[in-house]
Design a protein around this motif. Structure first.
Motif, short mmCIF file in Angstrom:
data_model
loop_
_atom_site.label_atom_id
_atom_site.label_comp_id
_atom_site.label_asym_id
_atom_site.label_seq_id
_atom_site.Cartn_x
_atom_site.Cartn_y
_atom_site.Cartn_z
N HIS A 51 0.85 -1.20 0.00
CA HIS A 51 0.00 0.00 0.00
C HIS A 51 0.88 1.24 0.00
O HIS A 51 1.59 1.53 0.97
CB HIS A 51 -0.90 -0.06 1.24
CG HIS A 51 -1.79 1.12 1.41
ND1 HIS A 51 -2.58 1.31 2.53
CD2 HIS A 51 -2.06 2.19 0.60
CE1 HIS A 51 -3.27 2.43 2.42
NE2 HIS A 51 -2.96 2.98 1.26
N ASN A 53 1.03 5.61 -0.84
CA ASN A 53 0.09 6.72 -0.76
C ASN A 53 0.84 8.05 -0.78
O ASN A 53 2.08 8.09 -0.80
CB ASN A 53 -0.75 6.60 0.51
CG ASN A 53 0.11 6.27 1.72
OD1 ASN A 53 0.88 7.10 2.18
ND2 ASN A 53 0.01 5.04 2.21
N GLY A 57 3.66 6.65 3.60
CA GLY A 57 3.64 5.51 4.51
C GLY A 57 3.43 4.22 3.74
O GLY A 57 2.49 4.10 2.96
N VAL A 58 4.31 3.24 3.94
CA VAL A 58 4.21 1.95 3.27
C VAL A 58 3.47 0.99 4.17
O VAL A 58 3.89 0.74 5.31
CB VAL A 58 5.60 1.40 2.92
CG1 VAL A 58 5.49 0.04 2.25
CG2 VAL A 58 6.35 2.37 2.00
N ASP A 59 2.37 0.42 3.68
CA ASP A 59 1.55 -0.51 4.45
C ASP A 59 1.22 0.02 5.84
O ASP A 59 1.52 -0.61 6.86
CB ASP A 59 2.24 -1.88 4.56
CG ASP A 59 2.15 -2.68 3.28
OD1 ASP A 59 1.28 -2.38 2.45
OD2 ASP A 59 2.96 -3.61 3.11
N PRO A 60 0.59 1.19 5.92
CA PRO A 60 0.26 1.74 7.24
C PRO A 60 -0.77 0.88 7.95
O PRO A 60 -1.62 0.24 7.32
CB PRO A 60 -0.32 3.12 6.91
CG PRO A 60 -0.88 2.96 5.53
CD PRO A 60 0.06 2.03 4.83
N LEU A 75 -1.49 8.04 7.71
CA LEU A 75 -0.96 7.05 6.77
C LEU A 75 0.54 6.83 6.96
O LEU A 75 1.13 5.95 6.32
CB LEU A 75 -1.25 7.47 5.33
CG LEU A 75 -2.73 7.41 4.93
CD1 LEU A 75 -2.94 8.03 3.56
CD2 LEU A 75 -3.22 5.97 4.92
N LEU A 76 1.16 7.62 7.82
CA LEU A 76 2.56 7.40 8.18
C LEU A 76 2.69 6.61 9.49
O LEU A 76 3.70 5.96 9.74
CB LEU A 76 3.30 8.74 8.35
CG LEU A 76 3.61 9.51 7.06
CD1 LEU A 76 4.15 10.89 7.40
CD2 LEU A 76 4.62 8.75 6.21
N SER A 79 3.52 2.65 9.80
CA SER A 79 3.89 2.13 8.48
C SER A 79 5.21 1.38 8.56
O SER A 79 6.03 1.61 9.46
CB SER A 79 4.01 3.28 7.47
OG SER A 79 4.99 4.21 7.87
N LYS A 80 5.41 0.47 7.63
CA LYS A 80 6.61 -0.35 7.63
C LYS A 80 7.85 0.45 7.25
O LYS A 80 8.95 0.16 7.70
CB LYS A 80 6.43 -1.53 6.67
CG LYS A 80 5.40 -2.55 7.13
CD LYS A 80 5.30 -3.69 6.14
CE LYS A 80 4.30 -4.73 6.62
NZ LYS A 80 4.15 -5.84 5.64
N SER A 81 7.66 1.42 6.36
CA SER A 81 8.79 2.26 5.94
C SER A 81 8.23 3.53 5.31
O SER A 81 7.02 3.72 5.22
CB SER A 81 9.69 1.52 4.94
OG SER A 81 8.97 1.15 3.78
N TYR A 82 9.14 4.38 4.85
CA TYR A 82 8.77 5.65 4.24
C TYR A 82 9.18 5.64 2.78
O TYR A 82 10.33 5.36 2.44
CB TYR A 82 9.47 6.79 4.98
CG TYR A 82 9.23 8.16 4.39
CD1 TYR A 82 7.94 8.69 4.31
CD2 TYR A 82 10.29 8.94 3.93
CE1 TYR A 82 7.71 9.95 3.78
CE2 TYR A 82 10.07 10.20 3.40
CZ TYR A 82 8.78 10.70 3.33
OH TYR A 82 8.56 11.94 2.80
#
Length: 240
Positions: A51, A53, A57-60, A75-76, A79-82
């Motif tokens: 995901h 956006n 945010g990755v996969d929030p 959405l941050l 999250s797994k990463s930026y």
């Protein structure tokens, strides 16, 4: 209201089913429906979908959806990463963005998208926000999936007033049906159970082509249950 909710859920579930496990998926601003669709797909059949956006945010892990934004700081959180927006553009241009959920204001039979002006460009009746990221992402993403909560002859026209971006549209999801691109033209893919071929024809400004009449599968009990957990406030419906 119940009918509107039913249409909304049909559209969201249809978009979710278009996401494959492992896909890199992006949605932009004012995108509650595709945002919920991504979360639904990850909960149902595509847990390895990624995901992406606007905030980066990755996969929030969204503890609570916000009513007024699909591009806010939540959405941050968790999250797994930026992965910032500029990197999303670069990813798409390198062929690594599998799905981009985007929209527009006018669409024609050739799959052109207008998000710039209504009327003559120099003296428009309405000046629109413009293409922003869609002018980059629609041509470069592997699959550009368009959604629009209006389906009428002003939206689906024989020729758009201005081509903001052209080509590479995969599907267009509307409150009445789903279109797909086939041999360079927009053709009817499926009709929602809440609509009919006659209604689609009456509200489309170009002749409807199709190879067969098929209906969009209704949301399953499992999908509706998951939607209730993901979006208990029914914020996906505010786009209507």
């Amino acid at each position: 209201m119940e009918s509107k909710n039913r249409v909304c859920d049909t559209m969201v579930c249809a978009m979710a089913r278009m996401i494959r496990d492992g896909d890199n998926v992006f949605h932009g601003v004012s995108s509650h429906m595709p945002m919920v669709a991504v979360l639904l797909a990850k909960a149902m059949h595509a847990p390895k979908a990624v995901h992406l956006n606007i905030p980066g945010g990755v996969d929030p892990v969204l503890r609570k959806l916000q009513k007024y934004t699909s591009a806010g700081p939540e959405l941050l959180e968790g999250s797994k990463s930026y992965f910032p927006l500029m990197e999303v553009f670069d990813l798409s241009m390198r062929g690594g963005l599998d799905v981009a959920f985007l929209s527009g204001v006018q669409f024609d039979v050739w799959g052109n998208v207008n998000a710039s002006v209504i009327g003559d460009y120099k003296k428009p009746k309405v000046r629109l926000p413009g293409g922003a990221g869609s002018a980059v992402l629609i041509p470069t993403a592997k699959r550009a999936i368009i959604w629009r909560t209006k389906h009428d002859q002003r939206t689906f026209v024989n020729q758009v007033d201005f081509i903001t971006t052209r080509g590479n549209v995969d599907k267009i999801v509307t409150p009445l049906c789903i279109f797909k691109m086939e041999n360079g033209e927009m053709v009817l893919d499926t009709i929602h159970e809440t609509s009919s071929l006659e209604e689609v024809r009456e509200n489309t400004g170009f002749p409807i082509k199709y190879s067969r009449i098929a209906y969009t599968p209704l949301p399953t009990k499992e999908e509706l249950s998951a939607l209730g957990r993901i979006d208990p406030g029914n914020y996906r419906n505010i786009e209507f």
